[in-house]
Design an enzyme around this catalytic site. Sequence first.
Site, PDB file in Angstrom:
ATOM      1  N   ARG A  11       0.842  -1.197   0.000  1.00 27.46           N
ATOM      2  CA  ARG A  11       0.000   0.000   0.000  1.00 27.46           C
ATOM      3  C   ARG A  11       0.884   1.256   0.000  1.00 27.46           C
ATOM      4  O   ARG A  11       1.006   1.927  -1.020  1.00 27.46           O
ATOM      5  CB  ARG A  11      -0.929  -0.005   1.225  1.00 27.46           C
ATOM      6  CG  ARG A  11      -2.184   0.840   1.060  1.00 27.46           C
ATOM      7  CD  ARG A  11      -1.969   2.343   1.186  1.00 27.46           C
ATOM      8  NE  ARG A  11      -1.353   2.726   2.455  1.00 27.46           N
ATOM      9  CZ  ARG A  11      -0.931   3.952   2.720  1.00 27.46           C
ATOM     10  NH1 ARG A  11      -1.047   4.931   1.825  1.00 27.46           N
ATOM     11  NH2 ARG A  11      -0.361   4.227   3.880  1.00 27.46           N
ATOM     12  N   ASP A  12       1.513   1.545   1.110  1.00 30.49           N
ATOM     13  CA  ASP A  12       2.332   2.750   1.210  1.00 30.49           C
ATOM     14  C   ASP A  12       3.423   2.723   0.144  1.00 30.49           C
ATOM     15  O   ASP A  12       3.754   3.757  -0.455  1.00 30.49           O
ATOM     16  CB  ASP A  12       2.957   2.808   2.610  1.00 30.49           C
ATOM     17  CG  ASP A  12       3.490   4.185   2.953  1.00 30.49           C
ATOM     18  OD1 ASP A  12       3.210   5.143   2.222  1.00 30.49           O
ATOM     19  OD2 ASP A  12       4.198   4.300   3.972  1.00 30.49           O
ATOM     20  N   HIS A 203       6.402   3.651  12.653  1.00 28.96           N
ATOM     21  CA  HIS A 203       6.558   3.666  11.197  1.00 28.96           C
ATOM     22  C   HIS A 203       7.625   4.718  10.864  1.00 28.96           C
ATOM     23  O   HIS A 203       7.396   5.906  11.043  1.00 28.96           O
ATOM     24  CB  HIS A 203       5.193   4.041  10.589  1.00 28.96           C
ATOM     25  CG  HIS A 203       5.180   4.255   9.106  1.00 28.96           C
ATOM     26  ND1 HIS A 203       4.645   3.338   8.228  1.00 28.96           N
ATOM     27  CD2 HIS A 203       5.631   5.273   8.332  1.00 28.96           C
ATOM     28  CE1 HIS A 203       4.754   3.797   6.988  1.00 28.96           C
ATOM     29  NE2 HIS A 203       5.349   4.972   7.022  1.00 28.96           N
ATOM     30  N   HIS A 205      10.659   6.375   8.220  1.00 22.47           N
ATOM     31  CA  HIS A 205      11.227   6.537   6.876  1.00 22.47           C
ATOM     32  C   HIS A 205      12.726   6.762   7.025  1.00 22.47           C
ATOM     33  O   HIS A 205      13.195   7.286   8.033  1.00 22.47           O
ATOM     34  CB  HIS A 205      10.582   7.723   6.156  1.00 22.47           C
ATOM     35  CG  HIS A 205       9.238   7.382   5.587  1.00 22.47           C
ATOM     36  ND1 HIS A 205       8.893   7.627   4.280  1.00 22.47           N
ATOM     37  CD2 HIS A 205       8.160   6.788   6.143  1.00 22.47           C
ATOM     38  CE1 HIS A 205       7.650   7.208   4.061  1.00 22.47           C
ATOM     39  NE2 HIS A 205       7.181   6.706   5.173  1.00 22.47           N
ATOM     40  N   CYS A 236       9.560   7.817  -1.922  1.00 17.86           N
ATOM     41  CA  CYS A 236      10.887   8.304  -2.288  1.00 17.86           C
ATOM     42  C   CYS A 236      10.785   9.771  -2.648  1.00 17.86           C
ATOM     43  O   CYS A 236      10.412  10.096  -3.772  1.00 17.86           O
ATOM     44  CB  CYS A 236      11.423   7.548  -3.490  1.00 17.86           C
ATOM     45  SG  CYS A 236      11.429   5.793  -3.206  1.00 17.86           S
ATOM     46  N   ASN A 245      10.399   4.492   2.763  1.00 14.86           N
ATOM     47  CA  ASN A 245      10.170   3.668   3.931  1.00 14.86           C
ATOM     48  C   ASN A 245      11.422   2.875   4.266  1.00 14.86           C
ATOM     49  O   ASN A 245      12.179   2.471   3.392  1.00 14.86           O
ATOM     50  CB  ASN A 245       9.054   2.664   3.617  1.00 14.86           C
ATOM     51  CG  ASN A 245       7.696   3.317   3.525  1.00 14.86           C
ATOM     52  OD1 ASN A 245       7.149   3.747   4.520  1.00 14.86           O
ATOM     53  ND2 ASN A 245       7.165   3.413   2.313  1.00 14.86           N
TER      54      ASN A 245
END
Lengths: 307, 307
Positions: A11-12, A203, A205, A236, A245
């Site tokens: 998804r992400d 979560h 990055h 990105c 991520n």
Amino acid sequence: MDIRVNEVGLRDGLQSQGKTLTVDERLALAQALAGAGLRFMEAGSFVSPKAVPQMAGTEDLFPRLPTPERIQYAALVPNMKGYERAVAAGARTVNVVLSVTETMNQKNINMSLARTAEVCEQIVARAADEGVSAQAYLAVAFECPFEGPVAPEVVAHYGERMRDAGAGKVIVADTIGAADPAKVDAVLGRLLEHLDVARVSCHFHDTRGMALANIHAAVLAGVREFDASIGGLGGCPFSPGASGNVATEDVVLMLQSMGLDTGIDPLDLVPVVREAERLTGTALGGKAFRWLSRQYAKTRGGQGDDQ
Amino acid sequence: MDIRVNEVGLRDGLQSQGKTLTVDERLALAQALAGAGLRFMEAGSFVSPKAVPQMAGTEDLFPRLPTPERIQYAALVPNMKGYERAVAAGARTVNVVLSVTETMNQKNINMSLARTAEVCEQIVARAADEGVSAQAYLAVAFECPFEGPVAPEVVAHYGERMRDAGAGKVIVADTIGAADPAKVDAVLGRLLEHLDVARVSCHFHDTRGMALANIHAAVLAGVREFDASIGGLGGCPFSPGASGNVATEDVVLMLQSMGLDTGIDPLDLVPVVREAERLTGTALGGKAFRWLSRQYAKTRGGQGDDQ
């Protein structure tokens, strides 16, 4: 299993790719991930296909996802309609996203922070009523691209509201990759004063290269669940494959090295990264991927990745 | 200054480059590093120019290094002859390297571990007598490529021997990038039982992407000095620029983000990385370099690095 790794590539990750994958291709990636031992995945979102064409057809994907009795597949839902579509498609876990600053909500979804929080509460409460698991993302929890640093008190406030509404999990999201281990300490320290750590996930990055250090800080704070994306797929901000991520293989390798079981062998992720590269047509791979590829070639044969 | 960052690009970095830089080129890199605020550097080694041509002419480099009254320049010395050459060239700090496993010493320098330890002790003791600072590297402190994992007791034993011989600093070196935060805890925990943390530094490689997480673990253990190499220069076991020494800009950015002062502005390192690329003809840059380059372009103008 000591730590849950929740795969968000489907998804992400895919959502920010230029290339839109077919449902069959998304299913192929889900199967590869399942085969490598992933047991928690964000599999898609129920948003408007006009707004996010990469997620079109999630209704068709959900019923086909492999071994749902052993794998928790979550669906991102932006509103009550999305929630209803997700449940109709068979989703048993839904994710809501609450950006914790006013400007991010205004710019991103043209709603006030107060209104977004209400919508999230309503979805979470209905899910709880209907026996559906709900997870609440607190986006831009460390820093907002418009408002700058976010106070830990704000994150804690919305975390508690989501918990009180019925969210089984609160996911602290460093949406723009601005966290560092000290900020992780500060945000989690405040959040965990009133929230059970078993209900908290993170979560991160890897935009500034600190995602693993942040995960280390969160592990020390007691967190036992982390999002990650295969090969670093997605998000990105600068150039393909650069810094979105945190990569699933990096997270799994570090945790395994530290003696923390994720139920996943990091070497099993090497062919999954290659499959994700094939499907998306993008060069992928986290910071340990080159080393993992060499280990894979040495111990299981086949090609290394050090051309 | 809260944390000392010791730049090793001029020695550990350049030594593993295919291209041999002239003394003038090495001086240009030293000047760029000094201009960016680096105050601790390993500037070269006094080894045989036949064995390590990249370090030929270090005698000529040392007297020309900029502002030695403000910058500590260390010279790596493999033996007493190297020590004498270093001191004659004006070095006031010398580094010795003791690999802490038998096989690494046999394979690498054809000496026993016991003999290498004696040689290091003799150099360190003589330096102490002559008012020269001596720093002792404990190489392969986490894992040896031949013998596998190294027991923390072994690292502590040789650390104490070097301290007792007169070493002002003991540097725990993850030569092959095999450490993880839990191993860092274990090794430092044992070492610091009998060694003052103010005498301990750490040297990490980013082969498996965990160097910043390891530095975070070491900071939590009290360590306040770290080696780093500009742009990740050097020690690339797989491919150029891939995964050698942890990059100075990554370390400085993380520490600054955490509120720990290194005396260096990470943005000042962006042009230094570019200068190192120009001089070595190699693509460089740590994990945060792309992000730093964008910030540099935004705030100071000029070209970003996101082509």
